[in-house]
Design an enzyme around this catalytic site. Structure first.
Site, PDB file in Angstrom:
ATOM      1  N   SER A 197      37.057  48.056  35.058  1.00  0.00           N
ATOM      2  CA  SER A 197      37.445  47.203  36.095  1.00  0.00           C
ATOM      3  C   SER A 197      37.343  45.839  35.979  1.00  0.00           C
ATOM      4  O   SER A 197      37.636  45.004  36.608  1.00  0.00           O
ATOM      5  CB  SER A 197      36.449  47.755  37.463  1.00  0.00           C
ATOM      6  OG  SER A 197      35.120  47.201  37.050  1.00  0.00           O
ATOM      7  N   LYS A 241      30.581  43.121  38.228  1.00  0.00           N
ATOM      8  CA  LYS A 241      31.703  42.629  38.963  1.00  0.00           C
ATOM      9  C   LYS A 241      31.359  40.794  38.461  1.00  0.00           C
ATOM     10  O   LYS A 241      30.295  40.389  38.072  1.00  0.00           O
ATOM     11  CB  LYS A 241      31.269  42.708  40.247  1.00  0.00           C
ATOM     12  CG  LYS A 241      31.781  44.285  40.793  1.00  0.00           C
ATOM     13  CD  LYS A 241      33.386  44.257  40.642  1.00  0.00           C
ATOM     14  CE  LYS A 241      33.498  45.791  40.637  1.00  0.00           C
ATOM     15  NZ  LYS A 241      33.598  46.636  39.682  1.00  0.00           N
TER      16      LYS A 241
END
Lengths: 128, 430
Positions: free
Chosen positions: A48, A85
């Site tokens: 991701s 993230k």
């Protein structure tokens, strides 16, 4: 983590002319880590964050003494697991952004119990 | 520095709450806010509990097999102890605390006395709150901080911080109005330095709590407990008698002993186990610049055995040593002396005694001719230690350790997390 620059062993005979130039090893711990007692290593699983250069299996160095700022890549705790993230702002609101269009973002509004665990300071990728 | 005259030295006793369980929860988010228990070596008894496990009334020290089913039913996570993680987190904790104190005395794996300057008339709550926040952010560990003017009172303040719900983990005993009220809450047996026998004697005299001990007749204390009792009472009154000991006193002996996962009946297994402990003990001595001139090995059967047996053997050395080769030879020879075939041995250990600091050690004359030899072996030991340190495991060791170790400790439920072994660091989803 130590890479010897010059050998300090010499068998006999004349002293090495390089003796005076021997320096310490390059110590990556020292170079990469300024707060050793607050710094932890993690292993990345997943894709991701690919657009930020962080890939599956990379080694991540996290400094927990730093306070996360928007723009930092951070380790958050979501649903009982670590997630990497980018901490970002959109419309005046903080959210956690994936760096890959196939993966979702996480807003603090939808996930009320998100915790920020630490700030990523380096990622180490093997090219072998 | 400018406040030197207007400030006094305060002492804080700082300890980590549920340290082992907190370490596990800190690097494994899946365990957060969940009941977690940690088992002793060989997965024998419960030695640590998260607050959530405590709330389920799971008792400390209880044998695992007795509660296994109940833990299962309640969904409690059960972990084998993971001492390399706890040791690393302890090292981090103590080093971070150093930055926020004048002096620090590491008292145990999760406990330290620190000294700080108290600006005149001020309470130290802001300082303590800062330390607590910082350690929670950096390590995920919650602290309790008890503050007073000396060690005995700091210990009491720490107990009060734990027992008073509104304290937020901080209690400053020297900044309260109704000290007597709080000292009455501390039973004598919970005062630092009061053992079981002493507390029975005190209670027979009608002394039940810290306030009553503080106000007890001094002569009576001295007659029964000597200078130690006198010091304790003086500290209760607020005098400072016990300094912060920054430098650790050299240990009087070093022991490496373990219970076996499976009982040992063969001599070669006992010898191998003792050899491994001897290697560990020697490395431990070298890391503390110590040498031993007396070595003891011992073994015993289980406490529950119907055929109990225990035996030890001892050897004095002319020259103190920290050399693994020398120590191994002695330990291997001693192991034959304590072995008897008909018993199921469940524990063995090696003790290094009569320790001296190697810096001040004098070579005895008898050893003069082997000085060169000894220099060589010092170099060899140093190399082995530094390689083992570098790779964080015993990459170099002695051949005797390499045979299959059938007796090794059971750690079936070992927690996967590590902060020191790159193969077991936590994963993060990306």
């Amino acid at each position: 983590m130590k890479i010897p620059l010059l050998s300090d062993s010499i068998s006999a005979g004349f002293p090495s002319p390089a003796d005076d130039y021997i320096e310490e090893n390059i110590d990556l711990n020292e170079y990469l880590i300024s707060n050793p007692f607050s710094t932890f290593f993690l292993r990345v699983k997943g894709n991701s964050m690919i657009n930020s250069g962080i890939k599956d299996k990379d080694l991540i160095i996290v400094d927990k003494s730093l306070t996360a700022k928007p723009g930092n890549i951070i380790i958050a705790i979501i649903d009982g697991g670590f997630t990497i993230k980018r901490l970002s702002i959109k419309n005046n609101e903080l959210y956690l952004k994936s760096e890959n269009h196939d993966y979702p973002d996480f807003s603090f509004r939808d996930y009320v119990d998100i915790q920020i665990w630490g700030v990523v300071i380096y990622s180490i990728h093997s090219y072998l | 520095m400018k406040n030197k005259h207007s400030s006094t030295e305060a002492i804080a006793l700082i300890d980590a709450n549920n340290f082992y369980a907190s370490c596990e929860q800190s690097i494994n988010p899946n365990l957060r806010n969940k009941p977690v228990v940690i088992l002793s070596n060989n997965d024998g008894c419960i030695i640590a509990r998260s607050p959530e496990a405590r709330a389920l009334k799971i008792k400390m020290g209880i044998p695992y097999f007795k509660v296994k089913e109940r833990l299962n039913r309640l969904g409690v996570s059960v972990l084998s102890s993971n001492y390399s993680l706890y040791a690393d987190m302890s090292k981090r904790l103590m080093n971070l605390l150093k930055n926020y104190s004048e002096k620090i005395e590491i008292y145990s794996i999760d406990e330290a006395f620190v000294s700080i300057l108290r600006p005149k008339g001020k309470n130290l709550h802001p300082w303590a709150r800062k330390v607590r926040c910082l350690i929670y952010q950096n390590l995920g560990i919650t602290l309790t901080i008890g503050i007073a003017g000396n060690k005995v009172r700091a210990k009491i303040a720490n107990k009060l911080a734990k027992n008073i719900n509104s304290s937020s983990g901080i209690f400053d005993l020297d900044r309260i109005d109704n000290e007597n009220y709080y000292l009455r809450k501390i039973n004598v047996e919970n005062i630092w330095g009061i053992g079981k026998q002493t507390s029975i004697w005190l209670q027979s005299k009608g002394i039940k709590n810290a306030k009553e001990l503080r106000d007890m007749d001094q002569e009576e204390i001295i007659k029964k407990l000597g200078v130690i009792g006198k010091r304790l009472q003086l500290e209760l009154k607020g005098n400072k008698c016990l300094p912060i000991e920054i430098i650790k006193k050299p240990k009087k002996e070093i022991q490496v002993s373990r219970s076996f996962g499976n009982p040992i009946t063969k001599l070669e297994d006992l010898t191998q186990a003792l050899a491994i402990y001897a290697i560990k003990a020697s490395a431990k001595m070298r890391s503390q610049n110590l040498k031993s001139s007396a070595i003891t090995v011992f073994t015993r059967t289980s406490h529950y055995s119907n055929h109990p047996y225990q035996k030890s053997a001892h050897k004095k050395l002319i020259n103190a040593t920290d050399n693994t080769n020398t120590i191994l030879k002695i330990v291997v020879a001693l192991s034959k002396e304590i072995y008897t075939p008909e018993y199921k041995l469940s524990k063995a250990g090696v003790l290094m005694q009569d320790l001296t600091t190697s810096k001040y050690l004098q070579q005895s004359i008898m050893n003069y001719e082997s000085l060169e030899e000894s220099k060589k072996s010092i170099r060899l030991m140093r190399t082995i230690d530094s390689l083992n340190k570098k790779f964080n495991t015993e990459v170099i060791t002695w051949a005797i350790t390499k045979k299959q170790q059938d007796w090794k400790m059971n750690r079936d439920l070992l927690s996967i997390g590590s902060t020191t072994d790159i193969k077991r660091i936590p994963n993060t989803t990306a």
